[in-house]
Design an enzyme around this catalytic site. Structure first.
Site, PDB file in Angstrom:
ATOM      1  N   HIS A  62      31.732  37.635  30.090  1.00 33.65           N
ATOM      2  CA  HIS A  62      31.402  37.256  31.459  1.00 33.65           C
ATOM      3  C   HIS A  62      31.861  38.308  32.471  1.00 33.65           C
ATOM      4  O   HIS A  62      32.874  38.959  32.279  1.00 33.65           O
ATOM      5  CB  HIS A  62      32.064  35.931  31.826  1.00 33.65           C
ATOM      6  CG  HIS A  62      31.702  34.810  30.915  1.00 33.65           C
ATOM      7  ND1 HIS A  62      32.564  33.770  30.655  1.00 33.65           N
ATOM      8  CD2 HIS A  62      30.576  34.553  30.204  1.00 33.65           C
ATOM      9  CE1 HIS A  62      31.976  32.919  29.825  1.00 33.65           C
ATOM     10  NE2 HIS A  62      30.780  33.381  29.526  1.00 33.65           N
ATOM     11  N   LYS A  71      41.247  39.967  36.029  1.00 37.35           N
ATOM     12  CA  LYS A  71      41.802  38.787  35.368  1.00 37.35           C
ATOM     13  C   LYS A  71      43.101  39.141  34.655  1.00 37.35           C
ATOM     14  O   LYS A  71      43.185  40.163  33.986  1.00 37.35           O
ATOM     15  CB  LYS A  71      40.815  38.219  34.346  1.00 37.35           C
ATOM     16  CG  LYS A  71      39.520  37.732  34.971  1.00 37.35           C
ATOM     17  CD  LYS A  71      38.543  37.232  33.924  1.00 37.35           C
ATOM     18  CE  LYS A  71      37.254  36.757  34.582  1.00 37.35           C
ATOM     19  NZ  LYS A  71      36.274  36.323  33.579  1.00 37.35           N
ATOM     20  N   TYR A 131      44.401  31.944  33.116  1.00 34.06           N
ATOM     21  CA  TYR A 131      44.162  33.265  33.671  1.00 34.06           C
ATOM     22  C   TYR A 131      44.019  33.213  35.175  1.00 34.06           C
ATOM     23  O   TYR A 131      43.461  32.291  35.741  1.00 34.06           O
ATOM     24  CB  TYR A 131      42.988  33.982  33.018  1.00 34.06           C
ATOM     25  CG  TYR A 131      41.643  33.300  33.094  1.00 34.06           C
ATOM     26  CD1 TYR A 131      40.694  33.695  34.034  1.00 34.06           C
ATOM     27  CD2 TYR A 131      41.313  32.288  32.212  1.00 34.06           C
ATOM     28  CE1 TYR A 131      39.460  33.092  34.091  1.00 34.06           C
ATOM     29  CE2 TYR A 131      40.079  31.681  32.260  1.00 34.06           C
ATOM     30  CZ  TYR A 131      39.150  32.084  33.208  1.00 34.06           C
ATOM     31  OH  TYR A 131      37.920  31.475  33.274  1.00 34.06           O
ATOM     32  N   ASP A 168      26.082  31.465  27.068  1.00 37.55           N
ATOM     33  CA  ASP A 168      26.516  32.644  26.314  1.00 37.55           C
ATOM     34  C   ASP A 168      25.537  32.986  25.192  1.00 37.55           C
ATOM     35  O   ASP A 168      25.353  34.155  24.875  1.00 37.55           O
ATOM     36  CB  ASP A 168      27.929  32.435  25.771  1.00 37.55           C
ATOM     37  CG  ASP A 168      28.967  32.433  26.880  1.00 37.55           C
ATOM     38  OD1 ASP A 168      28.662  32.873  28.008  1.00 37.55           O
ATOM     39  OD2 ASP A 168      30.092  31.980  26.625  1.00 37.55           O
TER      40      ASP A 168
END
Length: 180
Positions: A62, A71, A131, A168
């Site tokens: 992503h 991140k 995250y 995905d």
């Protein structure tokens, strides 16, 4: 904390100093000043995310074409194999990937700067991942690159077909990706 640049130097493995004894352990999972001093990153984290997944679940790859997110990723339960793919046009490492095992036991974190696609696969029976992101989630700008794009060649530590979301599974190859 101990910082190790990976094969793509902008992506860093962070090993916090853990203080443990017979009662358990303590460590700073994030300290803005220490993080900025160690990485040179002056960005502010604006969002924390928490996901739980079963073994074999693969999330990614992503990225956002606008409001790109850096991140800081860690596993707080179980084990994941975490991956960053350089999608910065003009970068000498464009299309290359790096990965690291993040576990609740090793307490390692991966810093994935903006300009990278990110994903992970769950290696243990279950995993919970926390995250921090440097920008807000913007679904209208989110894109996905196919997890098994042969041009990237990620060596995922799984010998079974991963469990993917519909989004995905419908991801595109890097060659066809909208990179903004």
């Amino acid at each position: 904390m101990n910082l190790t640049p990976l094969a793509i130097p902008d992506v860093m493995l962070i090993e916090p100093r853990v203080f443990g004894d017979h009662r358990g352990f303590f460590f700073e999972s994030f300290n803005a000043r220490a993080f900025a001093d160690a990485t040179g990153c002056q960005e502010t984290f604006v969002q924390d995310n928490h996901s739980r997944s079963s073994q074999g679940v693969l999330r990614g790859l992503h990225y956002q074409v606008q409001q790109a997110q850096g991140k800081l990723v860690r596993a707080v339960v179980g084990e994941i194999f975490d991956v960053a793919v350089d999608i910065r046009r003009g970068s000498p490492t464009f299309g290359q990937w790096v990965g690291a095992a993040l576990t609740a036991e090793n307490k390692h974190q991966l810093w994935v700067p903006a300009g990278f696609a990110h994903g992970f696969v769950v290696v243990s029976e279950t995993a919970e991942v926390l995250y921090k992101t440097t920008d807000y989630y913007a679904p209208q700008h989110e894109r996905s690159i196919l997890w098994n794009d042969p041009a990237i060649g990620i060596e995922w530590p799984t010998h079974v077909e991963p469990l993917l979301s519909e989004k995905d599974a419908a991801a595109v190859l890097l060659a066809d990706a909208d990179l903004g």
